[in-house]
Design a protein around this motif. Structure first.
Motif, PDB file in Angstrom:
ATOM      1  N   VAL A  45     -39.079  -7.186   1.936  1.00 25.35           N
ATOM      2  CA  VAL A  45     -38.356  -6.166   0.549  1.00 25.35           C
ATOM      3  C   VAL A  45     -36.828  -6.258   1.138  1.00 25.35           C
ATOM      4  O   VAL A  45     -36.082  -6.664   1.142  1.00 25.35           O
ATOM      5  N   ILE A  46     -36.179  -6.978   2.806  1.00 25.31           N
ATOM      6  CA  ILE A  46     -35.417  -6.805   3.569  1.00 25.31           C
ATOM      7  C   ILE A  46     -35.268  -9.123   3.160  1.00 25.31           C
ATOM      8  O   ILE A  46     -34.048  -9.060   2.909  1.00 25.31           O
ATOM      9  N   GLY A  47     -36.567  -9.444   3.617  1.00 22.39           N
ATOM     10  CA  GLY A  47     -36.060 -10.691   3.053  1.00 22.39           C
ATOM     11  C   GLY A  47     -36.026 -10.986   1.650  1.00 22.39           C
ATOM     12  O   GLY A  47     -34.475 -11.623   0.999  1.00 22.39           O
ATOM     13  N   TYR A  48     -35.915  -9.589   0.774  1.00 24.16           N
ATOM     14  CA  TYR A  48     -36.576 -10.055  -0.913  1.00 24.16           C
ATOM     15  C   TYR A  48     -34.093 -10.017  -1.136  1.00 24.16           C
ATOM     16  O   TYR A  48     -34.133 -11.014  -1.598  1.00 24.16           O
ATOM     17  N   GLY A  49     -33.812  -8.894  -0.356  1.00 19.70           N
ATOM     18  CA  GLY A  49     -32.590  -8.358  -0.316  1.00 19.70           C
ATOM     19  C   GLY A  49     -32.058  -9.984   0.196  1.00 19.70           C
ATOM     20  O   GLY A  49     -31.034  -9.973  -0.438  1.00 19.70           O
ATOM     21  N   ALA A  50     -31.999 -11.149   1.086  1.00 19.96           N
ATOM     22  CA  ALA A  50     -30.830 -11.741   1.846  1.00 19.96           C
ATOM     23  C   ALA A  50     -31.227 -12.489   1.057  1.00 19.96           C
ATOM     24  O   ALA A  50     -30.313 -13.630   0.958  1.00 19.96           O
ATOM     25  N   PHE A  51     -32.380 -13.043   0.483  1.00 18.69           N
ATOM     26  CA  PHE A  51     -32.524 -14.615  -0.450  1.00 18.69           C
ATOM     27  C   PHE A  51     -31.942 -14.214  -1.722  1.00 18.69           C
ATOM     28  O   PHE A  51     -30.663 -14.605  -2.000  1.00 18.69           O
ATOM     29  N   TYR A  52     -31.469 -13.005  -2.603  1.00 21.03           N
ATOM     30  CA  TYR A  52     -30.522 -12.917  -2.852  1.00 21.03           C
ATOM     31  C   TYR A  52     -29.120 -12.666  -2.890  1.00 21.03           C
ATOM     32  O   TYR A  52     -28.150 -12.716  -3.502  1.00 21.03           O
ATOM     33  N   ALA A  53     -28.987 -12.461  -2.351  1.00 22.35           N
ATOM     34  CA  ALA A  53     -27.761 -12.177  -1.472  1.00 22.35           C
ATOM     35  C   ALA A  53     -27.537 -13.492  -0.671  1.00 22.35           C
ATOM     36  O   ALA A  53     -25.952 -13.892  -1.566  1.00 22.35           O
TER      37      ALA A  53
END
Length: 90
Positions: A45-53
């Motif tokens: 989930v952190i990776g998902y958020g980092a991608f969109y950030a």
């Protein structure tokens, strides 16, 4: 970096961190897989958020660069106009 590689990379890091934690505690690493799933999921989930950030920040930087280049072009045109007026005044 693509979305899948971001999620899988962060998940692998979470899995490794969980294995390292259990190794430090001298507990069996693969005894209870639910902790591994939770750690991998949370880091995914952190990776998902980092991608969109990263995607959002790249778009904001591109917009800012466009504005700065337009401003620089306008200032260069004004400088050229003022330079021409000063040559006639001398």
């Amino acid at each position: 970096m693509t979305l899948i590689s971001s999620i899988l990379g962060f998940s692998a890091f979470g899995f490794g961190a969980r294995c390292f934690q259990l190794g430090l505690q001298h507990r069996p690493i693969f005894d209870a897989p639910t902790g591994h799933l939770i750690a991998s999921g949370a880091f995914g989930v952190i990776g998902y958020g980092a991608f969109y950030a990263d995607k959002k920040q790249t778009a904001l930087l591109a917009e800012k660069k466009k504005i700065l280049l337009e401003r620089r072009e306008k200032e260069n045109l004004e400088w050229q106009a003022n330079k021409g007026q000063q040559a006639h005044a001398v």
